[in-house]
Scaffold this motif. Sequence first.
Motif, PDB file in Angstrom:
ATOM      1  N   GLN A  21       0.831  -1.200   0.000  1.00 28.92           N
ATOM      2  CA  GLN A  21       0.000   0.000   0.000  1.00 28.92           C
ATOM      3  C   GLN A  21       0.868   1.253   0.000  1.00 28.92           C
ATOM      4  OE1 GLN A  21      -2.659   0.518   3.345  1.00 28.92           O
ATOM      5  NE2 GLN A  21      -3.929   1.989   2.225  1.00 28.92           N
ATOM      6  N   SER A  22       1.980   1.227   0.726  1.00 24.24           N
ATOM      7  CA  SER A  22       2.878   2.382   0.779  1.00 24.24           C
ATOM      8  C   SER A  22       3.498   2.667  -0.583  1.00 24.24           C
ATOM      9  CB  SER A  22       3.971   2.148   1.827  1.00 24.24           C
ATOM     10  OG  SER A  22       3.407   2.004   3.118  1.00 24.24           O
ATOM     11  N   LEU A  57       3.640   5.936  -5.558  1.00 27.81           N
ATOM     12  CA  LEU A  57       3.453   6.020  -7.007  1.00 27.81           C
ATOM     13  C   LEU A  57       2.406   7.071  -7.372  1.00 27.81           C
ATOM     14  CD1 LEU A  57       3.602   2.233  -7.995  1.00 27.81           C
ATOM     15  CD2 LEU A  57       5.240   4.008  -8.612  1.00 27.81           C
ATOM     16  N   ARG A  58       1.352   7.139  -6.591  1.00 24.90           N
ATOM     17  CA  ARG A  58       0.310   8.133  -6.869  1.00 24.90           C
ATOM     18  C   ARG A  58       0.846   9.551  -6.706  1.00 24.90           C
ATOM     19  NH1 ARG A  58      -4.626   4.901  -3.798  1.00 24.90           N
ATOM     20  NH2 ARG A  58      -5.364   3.736  -5.643  1.00 24.90           N
ATOM     21  N   GLU A 102       2.700  11.272   3.699  1.00 19.96           N
ATOM     22  CA  GLU A 102       1.487  10.539   4.043  1.00 19.96           C
ATOM     23  C   GLU A 102       1.805   9.470   5.083  1.00 19.96           C
ATOM     24  OE1 GLU A 102      -1.583  10.031   0.667  1.00 19.96           O
ATOM     25  OE2 GLU A 102       0.366   9.653  -0.283  1.00 19.96           O
ATOM     26  N   ILE A 103       0.805   9.104   5.851  1.00 21.74           N
ATOM     27  CA  ILE A 103       0.961   8.053   6.857  1.00 21.74           C
ATOM     28  C   ILE A 103       0.122   6.849   6.446  1.00 21.74           C
ATOM     29  CG2 ILE A 103       0.740   7.421   9.278  1.00 21.74           C
ATOM     30  CD1 ILE A 103       0.800  10.407   9.951  1.00 21.74           C
ATOM     31  N   GLN A 104       0.776   5.800   6.059  1.00 18.48           N
ATOM     32  CA  GLN A 104       0.071   4.543   5.810  1.00 18.48           C
ATOM     33  C   GLN A 104      -0.155   3.800   7.120  1.00 18.48           C
ATOM     34  OE1 GLN A 104       1.443   1.243   6.216  1.00 18.48           O
ATOM     35  NE2 GLN A 104      -0.451   0.285   5.510  1.00 18.48           N
ATOM     36  N   TYR A 105       0.809   3.945   8.023  1.00 21.13           N
ATOM     37  CA  TYR A 105       0.819   3.195   9.294  1.00 21.13           C
ATOM     38  C   TYR A 105       0.048   3.975  10.364  1.00 21.13           C
ATOM     39  CZ  TYR A 105       3.154  -0.035  12.624  1.00 21.13           C
ATOM     40  OH  TYR A 105       3.449  -1.002  13.549  1.00 21.13           O
TER      41      TYR A 105
END
Length: 211
Positions: A76-77, A82-83, A93-96
């Motif tokens: 997901q990270s 990539l986005r 951004e925080i994925q976690y």
Amino acid sequence: LQRAREEALKNFSVLCAHKLMPPAMHAVIEDGIPVNGYICPGHVSSITGSRIYQVFARRYKVATVVAGFEPTDILQSVLMLLRQVNHRSFRTEIQYKRAVSSNGNVVARDIMNDVFVKSDTRWRGFGILPKSGLRLNKRYEFMDAEKRFNINIPEVKYEKSCICGDILKGRKEPGDCRLFGRTCTPDNPVGACMVSAEGSCNAHFKYRNYA
């Protein structure tokens, strides 16, 4: 350390070797290495918060995502990075999110700020990076083992054929090293990248037959 100071312990010492992530991340980019994005470590960021990475979007147009450690976290990270790159929309951004916030652990950071001060320290492949490490400040200096016991840590002499510095920077891959898999293996590591189970050479050696 705080408690030892409060209790005036005389038989407690610390040899401090902590390092800070952002100075090394800056050094990689400023060394001319093309970086599109950083996957930032979740365990570190749970203390520091994600805000320490915001400078990379502003200064270098580099994407940053704080990631967890499960395979789905990493995937997901990468998608989030990539986005950002594809849309030219660079930010942190925080994925976690289950462990990391923007501000981090304020209580833990206050303790660290009370005990430590930034110091110059050596990094493989870069040499000395200013203010990239931590040492005990003057209030806690009496517990500094290096000073208390007059420890002289000699500069490490690396095997000349080892290219760990270039591998860590992303300039070379493990297979480019003539020592890799021959004289340098997990059982007989020559460089830092092979010593640690988290090292790129160690992982490359372990999974080389699955690519």
